[in-house]
Design a protein around this motif. Structure first.
Motif, PDB file in Angstrom:
ATOM      1  N   VAL A  62       0.857  -1.183   0.000  1.00 34.94           N
ATOM      2  CA  VAL A  62       0.000   0.000   0.000  1.00 34.94           C
ATOM      3  C   VAL A  62       0.894   1.233   0.000  1.00 34.94           C
ATOM      4  O   VAL A  62       1.743   1.393   0.879  1.00 34.94           O
ATOM      5  N   GLU A  63       0.672   2.102  -0.972  1.00 34.49           N
ATOM      6  CA  GLU A  63       1.415   3.365  -1.055  1.00 34.49           C
ATOM      7  C   GLU A  63       0.407   4.506  -1.134  1.00 34.49           C
ATOM      8  O   GLU A  63      -0.483   4.499  -1.989  1.00 34.49           O
ATOM      9  N   VAL A  64       0.525   5.471  -0.236  1.00 34.92           N
ATOM     10  CA  VAL A  64      -0.394   6.605  -0.192  1.00 34.92           C
ATOM     11  C   VAL A  64       0.415   7.894  -0.170  1.00 34.92           C
ATOM     12  O   VAL A  64       1.329   8.050   0.649  1.00 34.92           O
ATOM     13  N   LEU A  65       0.095   8.790  -1.093  1.00 37.87           N
ATOM     14  CA  LEU A  65       0.800  10.075  -1.198  1.00 37.87           C
ATOM     15  C   LEU A  65       2.313   9.883  -1.255  1.00 37.87           C
ATOM     16  O   LEU A  65       3.097  10.600  -0.635  1.00 37.87           O
ATOM     17  N   GLY A  66       2.697   8.860  -2.007  1.00 29.38           N
ATOM     18  CA  GLY A  66       4.109   8.585  -2.229  1.00 29.38           C
ATOM     19  C   GLY A  66       4.815   7.855  -1.108  1.00 29.38           C
ATOM     20  O   GLY A  66       6.021   7.621  -1.192  1.00 29.38           O
ATOM     21  N   GLN A  67       4.071   7.463  -0.051  1.00 28.73           N
ATOM     22  CA  GLN A  67       4.679   6.826   1.111  1.00 28.73           C
ATOM     23  C   GLN A  67       4.240   5.356   1.223  1.00 28.73           C
ATOM     24  O   GLN A  67       3.035   5.081   1.241  1.00 28.73           O
ATOM     25  N   PRO A  68       5.183   4.407   1.294  1.00 23.25           N
ATOM     26  CA  PRO A  68       4.823   3.002   1.516  1.00 23.25           C
ATOM     27  C   PRO A  68       4.419   2.808   2.989  1.00 23.25           C
ATOM     28  O   PRO A  68       5.259   2.949   3.882  1.00 23.25           O
ATOM     29  N   LEU A  69       3.168   2.508   3.235  1.00 26.09           N
ATOM     30  CA  LEU A  69       2.669   2.510   4.609  1.00 26.09           C
ATOM     31  C   LEU A  69       3.375   1.500   5.505  1.00 26.09           C
ATOM     32  O   LEU A  69       3.581   1.758   6.690  1.00 26.09           O
ATOM     33  N   ALA A  70       3.770   0.362   4.958  1.00 24.87           N
ATOM     34  CA  ALA A  70       4.385  -0.680   5.777  1.00 24.87           C
ATOM     35  C   ALA A  70       5.742  -0.251   6.333  1.00 24.87           C
ATOM     36  O   ALA A  70       6.214  -0.814   7.326  1.00 24.87           O
ATOM     37  N   ARG A  71       6.359   0.759   5.741  1.00 26.97           N
ATOM     38  CA  ARG A  71       7.698   1.183   6.170  1.00 26.97           C
ATOM     39  C   ARG A  71       7.673   2.398   7.095  1.00 26.97           C
ATOM     40  O   ARG A  71       8.722   2.845   7.552  1.00 26.97           O
ATOM     41  N   LEU A  72       6.491   2.936   7.365  1.00 25.08           N
ATOM     42  CA  LEU A  72       6.411   4.149   8.169  1.00 25.08           C
ATOM     43  C   LEU A  72       6.365   3.825   9.657  1.00 25.08           C
ATOM     44  O   LEU A  72       5.647   2.913  10.085  1.00 25.08           O
ATOM     45  N   PRO A 167      -7.238  18.634   2.673  1.00 24.61           N
ATOM     46  CA  PRO A 167      -6.259  17.556   2.517  1.00 24.61           C
ATOM     47  C   PRO A 167      -5.896  17.275   1.065  1.00 24.61           C
ATOM     48  O   PRO A 167      -6.557  17.742   0.127  1.00 24.61           O
ATOM     49  N   ASP A 168      -4.847  16.481   0.882  1.00 23.02           N
ATOM     50  CA  ASP A 168      -4.437  16.057  -0.456  1.00 23.02           C
ATOM     51  C   ASP A 168      -5.260  14.865  -0.946  1.00 23.02           C
ATOM     52  O   ASP A 168      -5.369  14.637  -2.150  1.00 23.02           O
ATOM     53  N   LEU A 169      -5.784  14.089  -0.026  1.00 21.60           N
ATOM     54  CA  LEU A 169      -6.595  12.921  -0.354  1.00 21.60           C
ATOM     55  C   LEU A 169      -7.792  12.886   0.579  1.00 21.60           C
ATOM     56  O   LEU A 169      -7.643  13.059   1.787  1.00 21.60           O
ATOM     57  N   VAL A 170      -8.982  12.679   0.010  1.00 22.36           N
ATOM     58  CA  VAL A 170     -10.189  12.502   0.821  1.00 22.36           C
ATOM     59  C   VAL A 170     -10.659  11.062   0.674  1.00 22.36           C
ATOM     60  O   VAL A 170     -10.846  10.566  -0.441  1.00 22.36           O
ATOM     61  N   LEU A 171     -10.841  10.402   1.808  1.00 20.06           N
ATOM     62  CA  LEU A 171     -11.401   9.054   1.865  1.00 20.06           C
ATOM     63  C   LEU A 171     -12.748   9.162   2.566  1.00 20.06           C
ATOM     64  O   LEU A 171     -12.807   9.513   3.742  1.00 20.06           O
TER      65      LEU A 171
END
Length: 250
Positions: A62-72, A167-171
């Motif tokens: 999963v990558e959101v706004l250029g960030q891989p969530l598993a690595r954060l 925001p940059d992304l709305v869910l």
């Protein structure tokens, strides 16, 4: 902002061994307004939770706004969430507070602790909150207690909070569920315009198939945790709709 806002690769999620999402591949580009449609229990809310970083998938990337969530780490994930606007089915409003305070929660990613606490005593940026509420049609409720509003009005407070957050992304998980058709269409128009004019992205789950087709650029049909179709709205017809919901009855 340009490029990919959301990227899911072979994502799977199971609850107590029961599949909720299976091998989901999905990409959302900046400027897109994407609707998730399908029967209740199809996996739409689960998919949004994965994109929000509140649910870790059992498999996939999963990558959101250029960030891989598993690595954060926790701090980096908090920073990322400040750039994501969420509208939940349960809204997550504090009922005993006045509407202005719930709307001002959209500022919390930018305010320091002193600003946040002082605003509970004397609300900050009243004009900003009033304008956001006005765009949703309830500017007169600025100082009302939130728990004294109707369900539809509370849903519009949650939308105003996101407008303030910018925001940059709305869910958004069923953001018009408590609204009448006319107001629901207006809220969806507002949501879509908000992200499109800033070259940002919207990913929204909707039960109203026709509203999804009318207001969004793409429509993704989900059934039993799998993507049945992913088409531009102009290519989505009643045949796809009937196939999506007919499968649920077999």
């Amino acid at each position: 902002m340009t490029g990919v806002v959301v990227r899911l690769g072979s994502v799977s999620v199971a609850y107590a061994g029961r599949p909720a999402l299976t091998d989901i591949d999905l990409t959302v580009q900046a400027g897109e307004r994407v609707a998730l449609v399908g029967p209740s229990g199809a996996g739409k809310s689960t998919l949004l939770a994965v994109c929000a970083g509140s649910l870790q998938p059992d498999a996939g990337d999963v990558e959101v706004l250029g960030q891989p969530l598993a690595r954060l780490d926790a701090a980096a994930l908090r920073d990322l969430r400040r750039r994501i606007g969420l509208i939940h089915q349960r809204l997550h409003l504090v009922g005993r507070l006045r509407v202005v305070h719930n709307v001002n929660a959209g500022h919390l990613g930018r305010w320091n602790s002193w600003q946040a606490i002082s605003s509970l005593i004397r609300p900050r940026q009243l004009d900003t909150a009033r304008i956001a509420l006005g765009r949703t049609g309830i500017a007169d409720k600025l100082l009302a207690r939130t728990d004294q509003l109707s369900g539809g009005e509370q849903q519009r407070v949650a939308l105003a909070r996101v407008l303030v957050q910018d925001p940059d992304l709305v869910l958004a998980d069923e953001p018009v569920a408590s609204l009448d058709p006319a107001r629901g269409d207006e809220v969806m128009r507002l949501l879509c315009e908000t992200v499109a004019t800033r070259d940002r992205a919207l990913l929204v789950s909707l039960h109203d198939f026709e509203l999804a087709v009318r207001r969004c650029d793409r429509v993704i049909g989900i059934q039993q945790g799998r993507i049945l179709f992913d088409r531009p709205s102009a290519e989505v017809d009643s045949g796809l709709r009937d196939a999506l919901y007919a499968l649920d009855r077999t």
